[in-house]
Design a protein around this motif. Structure first.
Motif, PDB file in Angstrom:
ATOM      1  N   LEU A 387      51.875  28.690  55.392  1.00 22.36           N
ATOM      2  CA  LEU A 387      50.826  27.684  55.246  1.00 22.36           C
ATOM      3  C   LEU A 387      50.034  27.524  56.538  1.00 22.36           C
ATOM      4  CD1 LEU A 387      49.535  25.754  53.291  1.00 22.36           C
ATOM      5  CD2 LEU A 387      51.220  24.021  53.914  1.00 22.36           C
ATOM      6  N   TYR A 388      50.695  27.662  57.682  1.00 24.84           N
ATOM      7  CA  TYR A 388      49.986  27.620  58.964  1.00 24.84           C
ATOM      8  C   TYR A 388      48.953  28.753  59.010  1.00 24.84           C
ATOM      9  CZ  TYR A 388      49.149  27.727  64.021  1.00 24.84           C
ATOM     10  OH  TYR A 388      48.551  27.721  65.260  1.00 24.84           O
ATOM     11  N   ALA A 389      49.352  29.959  58.577  1.00 23.35           N
ATOM     12  CA  ALA A 389      48.426  31.096  58.555  1.00 23.35           C
ATOM     13  C   ALA A 389      47.251  30.808  57.617  1.00 23.35           C
ATOM     14  CB  ALA A 389      49.169  32.360  58.120  1.00 23.35           C
ATOM     15  N   GLU A 390      47.529  30.157  56.503  1.00 21.95           N
ATOM     16  CA  GLU A 390      46.453  29.771  55.572  1.00 21.95           C
ATOM     17  C   GLU A 390      45.489  28.807  56.245  1.00 21.95           C
ATOM     18  OE1 GLU A 390      44.812  30.373  51.798  1.00 21.95           O
ATOM     19  OE2 GLU A 390      46.811  31.074  52.331  1.00 21.95           O
ATOM     20  N   GLY A 391      46.031  27.825  56.970  1.00 25.89           N
ATOM     21  CA  GLY A 391      45.184  26.882  57.686  1.00 25.89           C
ATOM     22  C   GLY A 391      44.386  27.551  58.793  1.00 25.89           C
ATOM     23  N   LEU A 392      45.014  28.512  59.472  1.00 26.04           N
ATOM     24  CA  LEU A 392      44.331  29.240  60.539  1.00 26.04           C
ATOM     25  C   LEU A 392      43.092  29.947  60.003  1.00 26.04           C
ATOM     26  CD1 LEU A 392      44.862  29.917  63.610  1.00 26.04           C
ATOM     27  CD2 LEU A 392      45.885  32.048  62.792  1.00 26.04           C
ATOM     28  N   ALA A 393      43.238  30.584  58.847  1.00 22.01           N
ATOM     29  CA  ALA A 393      42.095  31.268  58.226  1.00 22.01           C
ATOM     30  C   ALA A 393      41.027  30.270  57.791  1.00 22.01           C
ATOM     31  CB  ALA A 393      42.576  32.093  57.041  1.00 22.01           C
ATOM     32  N   ALA A 394      41.465  29.132  57.240  1.00 25.60           N
ATOM     33  CA  ALA A 394      40.502  28.114  56.803  1.00 25.60           C
ATOM     34  C   ALA A 394      39.743  27.534  57.984  1.00 25.60           C
ATOM     35  CB  ALA A 394      41.233  27.007  56.044  1.00 25.60           C
ATOM     36  N   GLY A 395      40.436  27.312  59.107  1.00 23.37           N
ATOM     37  CA  GLY A 395      39.773  26.785  60.293  1.00 23.37           C
ATOM     38  C   GLY A 395      38.766  27.761  60.871  1.00 23.37           C
ATOM     39  N   ARG A 396      39.075  29.047  60.814  1.00 22.22           N
ATOM     40  CA  ARG A 396      38.137  30.058  61.308  1.00 22.22           C
ATOM     41  C   ARG A 396      36.879  30.121  60.446  1.00 22.22           C
ATOM     42  NH1 ARG A 396      39.899  34.053  64.890  1.00 22.22           N
ATOM     43  NH2 ARG A 396      42.114  33.981  65.459  1.00 22.22           N
ATOM     44  N   SER A 397      37.051  29.988  59.136  1.00 16.41           N
ATOM     45  CA  SER A 397      35.900  30.089  58.226  1.00 16.41           C
ATOM     46  C   SER A 397      35.078  28.806  58.201  1.00 16.41           C
ATOM     47  CB  SER A 397      36.371  30.421  56.811  1.00 16.41           C
ATOM     48  OG  SER A 397      37.162  29.353  56.288  1.00 16.41           O
ATOM     49  N   ALA A 398      35.728  27.654  58.471  1.00 11.47           N
ATOM     50  CA  ALA A 398      35.046  26.348  58.531  1.00 11.47           C
ATOM     51  C   ALA A 398      34.218  26.090  57.283  1.00 11.47           C
ATOM     52  CB  ALA A 398      34.186  26.249  59.789  1.00 11.47           C
ATOM     53  N   VAL A 399      34.810  26.298  56.119  1.00 14.39           N
ATOM     54  CA  VAL A 399      34.138  25.990  54.853  1.00 14.39           C
ATOM     55  C   VAL A 399      34.630  24.626  54.382  1.00 14.39           C
ATOM     56  CG1 VAL A 399      33.801  26.685  52.460  1.00 14.39           C
ATOM     57  CG2 VAL A 399      33.881  28.417  54.260  1.00 14.39           C
ATOM     58  N   TRP A 400      33.721  23.665  54.327  1.00 15.42           N
ATOM     59  CA  TRP A 400      34.070  22.279  54.018  1.00 15.42           C
ATOM     60  C   TRP A 400      33.449  21.851  52.696  1.00 15.42           C
ATOM     61  CZ3 TRP A 400      37.239  19.648  57.443  1.00 15.42           C
ATOM     62  CH2 TRP A 400      37.385  20.217  58.723  1.00 15.42           C
ATOM     63  N   LEU A 401      34.191  21.090  51.915  1.00 10.25           N
ATOM     64  CA  LEU A 401      33.620  20.439  50.733  1.00 10.25           C
ATOM     65  C   LEU A 401      32.755  19.276  51.193  1.00 10.25           C
ATOM     66  CD1 LEU A 401      36.693  20.275  48.317  1.00 10.25           C
ATOM     67  CD2 LEU A 401      34.675  21.715  48.048  1.00 10.25           C
TER      68      LEU A 401
END
Length: 467
Positions: A387-401
């Motif tokens: 899940l940390y790796a999933e968050g790391l990818a999400a933080g890099r992409s910075a796609v926000w609702l």
């Protein structure tokens, strides 16, 4: 049965209320002894209670004061001008960026990963306000102090074993104890990282006008409590350091699974103990210290601020379909898990509505629905690494609702003027003219759209941040 339930849904903060009921039945049958506290039963006394030696460090989060500024200034005597070192926008208005970290148990690994990914992206702000609940309360001090603490967060959420967080005490928990596990390992972990140096750094940032807020639940009063951690840090005493750690531990104390934290307080010179547990029992996330619209806080700033809200939900927002075993405990567990998710939708909508009313920029990120690694127990290192790796990818992409799921962005429209009654006509001969049947109907005047929704996306879709 209790162990099975903990393995089924370790990340749900309140399902163990069912286990508390089981314990109560067991104790009623066996006459088991319980620890007797000198608690506060009178609501009027509860209103006046304060922590000895550190006055003015907390608020009732559900308060709706008539004058929010007067209440905040009364309760927090050392509060500086907020965001005095913040970047400035149009008209020299301070740009106030708020980070809200939700509860979520083991899913806190997601939020830790998002922050590290955001750092790697290179545009992570210095947040003027950071709030945390439960798992988010553990992350919040590190997020507040900035990217230099990302590695500590990674270690906390990926390198420890379950025994480093809690040790099982099932039998004592079922027969008179306060929980099914002992949180001394977690308390030791908090003390290891939240040392005097960290607390002094937080005090220094507080003096710059930056706020760190953590929420607990006063179980005696059934009310959420917001703690101003910067104000606590200012005292720089052993007692203040202990309180700082206790608040974080209490915010993460899942009722029934981990023991509550008893906080000594004083009323009229007499000492009492308040029982504080997981902040997620009353709120999964929050963005203000008391119940008031954002604009009510404008006097805290040198000029009305430009607001950007970033909400990290440590869990999934979407429904999760699974076949529920038809047993009493699993049905109750699933029902409470569903209740938590439903209440979280309501909290998100309320914050979104506040943002619209204040012209604030709303941004939301959560664990993707596609993440499907199973969780085993309250603390599962393999699950948390993934899940940390999933968050790391999400933080890099910075796609926000830009709005909560299932909620189309709303326009803030002015109310139409009240209808006025037509004046009675003077008596006279009836009119000989009639409206033409072919006359086109009159088009109503178009209502202008005002507020932040004027530039909002037409559908609820993720938007890549450019900040």
């Amino acid at each position: 049965m209790a162990i099975t339930a903990l393995q089924l849904k370790g990340r749900d903060a309140r399902f163990v209320a069912v286990l508390a009921l089981v314990m109560a039945v067991q104790c009623a049958a066996s006459g088991c002894a319980t620890y007797v506290r000198n608690g506060i039963a009178d609501p009027a006394l509860a209103e006046m209670a304060h922590v000895t030696g550190v006055p003015g460090v907390r608020f009732w989060a559900d308060d709706v004061p008539k004058d929010a500024m007067a209440e905040i200034r009364r309760m927090t005597p050392n509060l500086p001008v907020i965001a005095k070192d913040a970047k400035r926008g149009e008209g020299r208005r301070p740009i106030v960026e708020t980070l809200a970290l939700s509860g979520g148990g083991s899913d806190g690994a997601f939020g830790a990963g998002v922050l590290a990914g955001w750092t790697a992206r290179g545009n992570r702000p210095e947040f003027e306000i950071v709030t945390g609940v439960s798992a988010g309360a553990i992350i919040a001090p590190f997020a507040f102090l900035g990217p230099a603490h990302d590695e500590e967060l990674r270690r906390i959420w990926t390198e420890y074993q379950a025994s480093d967080v809690a040790t099982a005490q099932i039998i004592p928990g079922l027969f008179g104890g306060s929980a099914l596990a002992d949180s001394k390992p977690l308390a030791n972990l908090v003390a290891k990282y939240v040392d005097r140096t960290m607390v002094r750094d937080i005090a220094a940032q507080y003096k710059r006008g930056r706020l760190l807020l953590v929420l607990t639940t006063n179980l005696d009063a059934q009310r959420p409590v917001v703690w101003n951690m910067g104000e606590i840090a200012l005292f720089d005493t052993d007692e203040a350091l202990e309180l700082f750690r206790s608040v974080i531990l209490a915010s993460a104390a899942i009722p029934g699974a981990l023991p509550p934290v008893n906080i000594p307080v004083e009323v009229n010179g007499k000492m009492y103990e308040e029982m504080h547990v997981d902040g997620g029992t009353t709120r999964e996330l929050f963005v203000t210290a008391v119940q008031a619209p954002f604009k009510a806080f404008d006097p805290l700033y040198a000029a009305p601020p430009i607001r950007h809200l970033y909400i990290i939900k440590n869990g999934k927002l979407t429904p999760e379909t699974e076949v529920v075993p038809q047993t009493t405990l699993t049905i109750a567990t699933r029902a409470i898990s569903t209740l938590i998710k439903s209440q979280n939708w309501g909290e998100l909508y309320r914050i979104y509505r506040m943002a619209l009313d204040a012209g604030a920029d709303f941004n939301l990120m959560a664990v993707p629905a596609s993440f499907n690694k199973p969780l085993k127990g309250l603390y599962d290192p393999e699950y948390q690494k993934a899940l940390y790796a999933e968050g790391l990818a999400a933080g890099r992409s910075a796609v926000w609702l830009k709005s909560p799921p299932g909620q189309a962005p709303i326009s803030v429209l002015p109310l139409p003027p009240p209808a006025t009654a037509a004046k009675p006509r003077a008596p006279g001969p009836p009119s000989m003219s009639r409206p033409s049947a072919s006359a086109p109907p009159q088009s109503p005047a178009k209502q202008p759209t005002i507020g932040p929704s004027a530039g909002a996306p037409l559908v609820n879709r993720p938007v890549a941040s450019t900040n």
